[in-house]
Write a protein that holds these residues in place. Structure first.
Motif, short mmCIF file in Angstrom:
data_model
loop_
_atom_site.label_atom_id
_atom_site.label_comp_id
_atom_site.label_asym_id
_atom_site.label_seq_id
_atom_site.Cartn_x
_atom_site.Cartn_y
_atom_site.Cartn_z
N ALA A 132 0.78 -1.18 0.06
CA ALA A 132 0.18 0.06 0.07
C ALA A 132 0.99 1.32 -0.11
O ALA A 132 2.04 1.20 0.53
CB ALA A 132 -0.96 -0.09 1.34
N THR A 133 0.56 2.33 -0.77
CA THR A 133 1.10 3.54 -0.58
C THR A 133 -0.07 4.86 -0.49
O THR A 133 -1.10 4.37 -0.75
CB THR A 133 1.73 3.55 -2.11
OG1 THR A 133 1.06 3.78 -3.07
CG2 THR A 133 2.98 2.85 -2.11
N GLY A 134 0.61 6.09 -0.17
CA GLY A 134 -0.27 7.06 0.06
C GLY A 134 0.19 8.14 0.64
O GLY A 134 1.69 8.12 0.81
N THR A 135 -0.64 9.11 1.00
CA THR A 135 -0.24 10.22 1.63
C THR A 135 -1.15 10.62 2.86
O THR A 135 -2.24 10.70 2.63
CB THR A 135 -0.36 11.50 0.57
OG1 THR A 135 0.43 11.24 -0.78
CG2 THR A 135 0.18 12.91 1.15
N PHE A 136 -0.53 11.02 3.95
CA PHE A 136 -1.36 11.67 5.24
C PHE A 136 -0.86 12.92 5.47
O PHE A 136 0.23 13.59 5.22
CB PHE A 136 -1.05 10.73 6.36
CG PHE A 136 -1.55 9.26 6.32
CD1 PHE A 136 -3.03 9.05 6.73
CD2 PHE A 136 -1.30 8.15 5.42
CE1 PHE A 136 -3.56 8.10 6.84
CE2 PHE A 136 -1.69 6.95 5.49
CZ PHE A 136 -2.94 6.88 6.14
N ASN A 137 -1.94 13.51 6.33
CA ASN A 137 -1.80 14.84 6.52
C ASN A 137 -2.00 14.96 8.20
O ASN A 137 -2.94 14.07 8.61
CB ASN A 137 -2.70 15.88 5.81
CG ASN A 137 -2.25 16.07 4.57
OD1 ASN A 137 -1.13 16.41 4.18
ND2 ASN A 137 -3.39 15.52 3.67
#
Length: 129
Positions: free
Chosen positions: A98-103
């Motif tokens: 899994a890959t992604g972006t968090f804030n």
């Protein structure tokens, strides 16, 4: 022969100090802490997640797909910029990348982001616990 072994030992210690070096000034992860909340997918599934993020950005936790009653483990790393790489491992199954972006919110109490895994996008909203 003893002097060669001694020099090799010193070289190995010096090399390990250099490779593990760093000034010690790396900022702790802005994502560190314990979070719990919900996720939704761009398919029919929804669920819950609980994670703990270390000061270095490594994390582990659990997820439950409440649509199909499937539980699993999550693990990986979130960079200080919010880039996520990791795995989701359903109970009794194989790890899925899994890959992604968090804030993180301005008050540091809400962790939100999107994760792509097996062609499905998951959107997370987690609160600090």
């Amino acid at each position: 022969m003893k002097s060669i072994c001694f020099l090799l030992a010193i070289f190995a210690v010096a090399l390990s100090m250099i490779s593990c070096g760093g000034s010690g000034t790396d900022a702790p992860s802005p994502f560190q802490g314990s979070f719990s909340g919900n996720w939704i997918s761009d398919g029919p599934d929804v669920g819950t997640a609980q994670i703990v993020v270390s000061p270095g950005g490594h994390f582990g936790g659990s997820e439950t797909d409440t649509t199909i009653s499937l539980q699993g483990a999550v693990s990986g790393h979130i960079t200080n910029q919010g880039t996520f790489t990791g795995t989701i491992t359903p109970t009794g199954g194989s790890a899925i990348s899994a890959t992604g972006t968090f804030n993180i919110s301005g008050d540091s109490n809400t962790l939100s982001g999107s994760v792509l895994s097996n062609g499905v996008t998951y959107t997370y909203t987690l609160s600090r616990v």
